[in-house]
Write an enzyme that holds these catalytic residues in place. Structure first.
Site, mmCIF file in Angstrom:
data_model
loop_
_atom_site.group_PDB
_atom_site.id
_atom_site.type_symbol
_atom_site.label_atom_id
_atom_site.label_comp_id
_atom_site.label_asym_id
_atom_site.label_seq_id
_atom_site.Cartn_x
_atom_site.Cartn_y
_atom_site.Cartn_z
ATOM 1 N N ARG A 1 0.854 -1.188 0.000
ATOM 2 C CA ARG A 1 0.000 0.000 0.000
ATOM 3 C C ARG A 1 0.895 1.245 0.000
ATOM 4 O O ARG A 1 1.924 1.273 0.696
ATOM 5 C CB ARG A 1 -0.871 0.044 1.260
ATOM 6 C CG ARG A 1 -2.063 -0.878 1.217
ATOM 7 C CD ARG A 1 -3.129 -0.397 0.228
ATOM 8 N NE ARG A 1 -4.271 -1.280 0.189
ATOM 9 C CZ ARG A 1 -4.434 -2.278 -0.673
ATOM 10 N NH1 ARG A 1 -3.520 -2.523 -1.594
ATOM 11 N NH2 ARG A 1 -5.530 -3.006 -0.649
ATOM 12 N N HIS B 1 -0.542 -0.117 -9.956
ATOM 13 C CA HIS B 1 -1.203 -1.079 -9.061
ATOM 14 C C HIS B 1 -1.619 -2.354 -9.822
ATOM 15 O O HIS B 1 -2.793 -2.737 -9.818
ATOM 16 C CB HIS B 1 -2.426 -0.411 -8.394
ATOM 17 C CG HIS B 1 -2.880 -1.102 -7.140
ATOM 18 N ND1 HIS B 1 -3.325 -0.427 -6.042
ATOM 19 C CD2 HIS B 1 -2.968 -2.414 -6.802
ATOM 20 C CE1 HIS B 1 -3.667 -1.281 -5.092
ATOM 21 N NE2 HIS B 1 -3.448 -2.496 -5.539
HETATM 22 C C1 OXD Z 1 -5.203 -5.033 -3.421
HETATM 23 C C2 OXD Z 1 -5.645 -5.680 -4.660
HETATM 24 O O1 OXD Z 1 -5.633 -5.392 -2.323
HETATM 25 O O2 OXD Z 1 -5.411 -5.108 -5.735
HETATM 26 O O3 OXD Z 1 -4.396 -4.118 -3.540
HETATM 27 O O4 OXD Z 1 -6.210 -6.772 -4.595
#
Ligand code: OXD
Length: 310
Positions: free
Chosen positions: A225, A273
């Site tokens: 994160r 991400h």
């Molecule tokens: C997270 C996902 O939790 O992308 O970041 O699953």
């Protein structure tokens, strides 16, 4: 009949529903919309709004459609009391994380990041290879995903270190635990891989104090994160050449704003991400098995402890 409500921020709900319907043929699944207070047995969610869950009675479980449960737990009092929150057990994410991190580690170890910069300047120049015994990898977080990353890295004979909140024992890995073990872990990690859950204890954990303990020339890989990292501290340590580079897949604000200084730092690699995507069919199958188990009164895995935060 089982009633299920679905909400996934930023996703096309129809595609998800098409994955869930064959897995749960006897259930009625509807996309939750503002104002829907009709009863439901289960909620399938990714970053749900508080209004979806607040004051909802009758829910038997809330299933998270991603790896991290921080967005659900942040709802705090809006979560119906006593309703279990269930995370995915890997569901195809572990191997993706392992691919992503292995690639980043090997790219640094074989100096391909530095060669890529030389390419841009049309420089043909040999760079001294790193010595493997000095290139230890430290994985911060030894849950399902951290362990999968370590298993993949084992094949390359790097010295391996791991840190977890409570003591763990993994073959071939020097395991450090708790606040007392953090110092020795950081000092040993030439490459720091972060795969921790985001909790009040881990937020801002990658700050100047901690990052400065990494050996000079260290690399940072964050696939957890953005809020674990203090952005300005990482940038300063890169500019001071204490940290040689970083691979960041997660950010405090996503998408990463165009004016963010990370974009201007060539030693930071940015991805949007994507280190592990939730695989719809695998997740739907796994959640369907768990719903059937709950209906039959059986225990399931993946229950989140709200006090611990993961
Ligand atoms: C997270 C996902 O939790 O992308 O970041 O699953």
């Amino acid at each position: 009949m089982t009633d299920i409500i679905f909400y996934a921020a930023g996703a096309n709900p129809e595609v998800w529903l098409n994955a869930f319907r064959p897995a749960l043929p006897d259930a009625t699944i509807r996309v939750w919309q503002e104002g829907d207070h009709a009863p439901a047995d289960y909620a399938l969610v990714w970053k749900p709004p508080a209004a979806m869950l607040r004051e909802r009675s009758g829910l038997k479980a809330i299933f998270n459609l991603g790896a991290g449960v921080d967005a659900i737990l942040q709802l705090g009092d809006a979560l119906p009391a006593g309703v279990p929150v269930v995370r995915l057990d890997d569901a195809g994410m572990g191997i993706q994380m392992a691919e992503f991190v292995t690639h980043a580690v090997l790219r640094y170890f074989r100096r391909l990041d530095a060669y890529a910069l030389q390419n841009q300047a049309q420089h043909w120049r040999f760079l001294k290879p790193f010595n493997k015994p000095d290139f230890s990898i430290g994985v911060l977080g030894l849950g399902v995903l951290g362990t999968r990353i370590i298993d993949a890295l084992r094949h390359f004979d790097f010295p391996l270190h791991g840190w977890s909140r409570s003591p763990k024992d993994l073959p071939g890995v020097t395991c450090h635990a708790g606040p007392d073990g953090l110092d020795s872990f950081l000092r040993a990690s030439r490459v720091l891989v972060t795969i921790l859950p985001l909790t009040s204890e881990t937020e801002n954990m990658l700050n100047r104090d901690h990052l400065a303990k990494l050996p000079r020339g260290a690399y940072v890989i964050n696939v957890a994160r953005g809020a674990h990292l203090v952005d300005a501290d990482l940038l300063a340590l890169i500019q001071e050449e204490h940290i040689a580079g970083a691979t960041l897949d997660v950010f405090r604000e996503e998408p990463l704003p165009a004016a963010h200084p990370f974009w201007q730092e060539p030693r930071i690699s940015i991805t949007p991400h994507i280190s592990a995507l939730t695989l719809r069919d695998d997740s739907a199958r796994q959640i369907a098995v768990k719903i059937k188990a709950l209906q039959a009164g059986q225990a399931i895995s993946g229950l989140v402890d709200p006090l611990r935060g993961y």
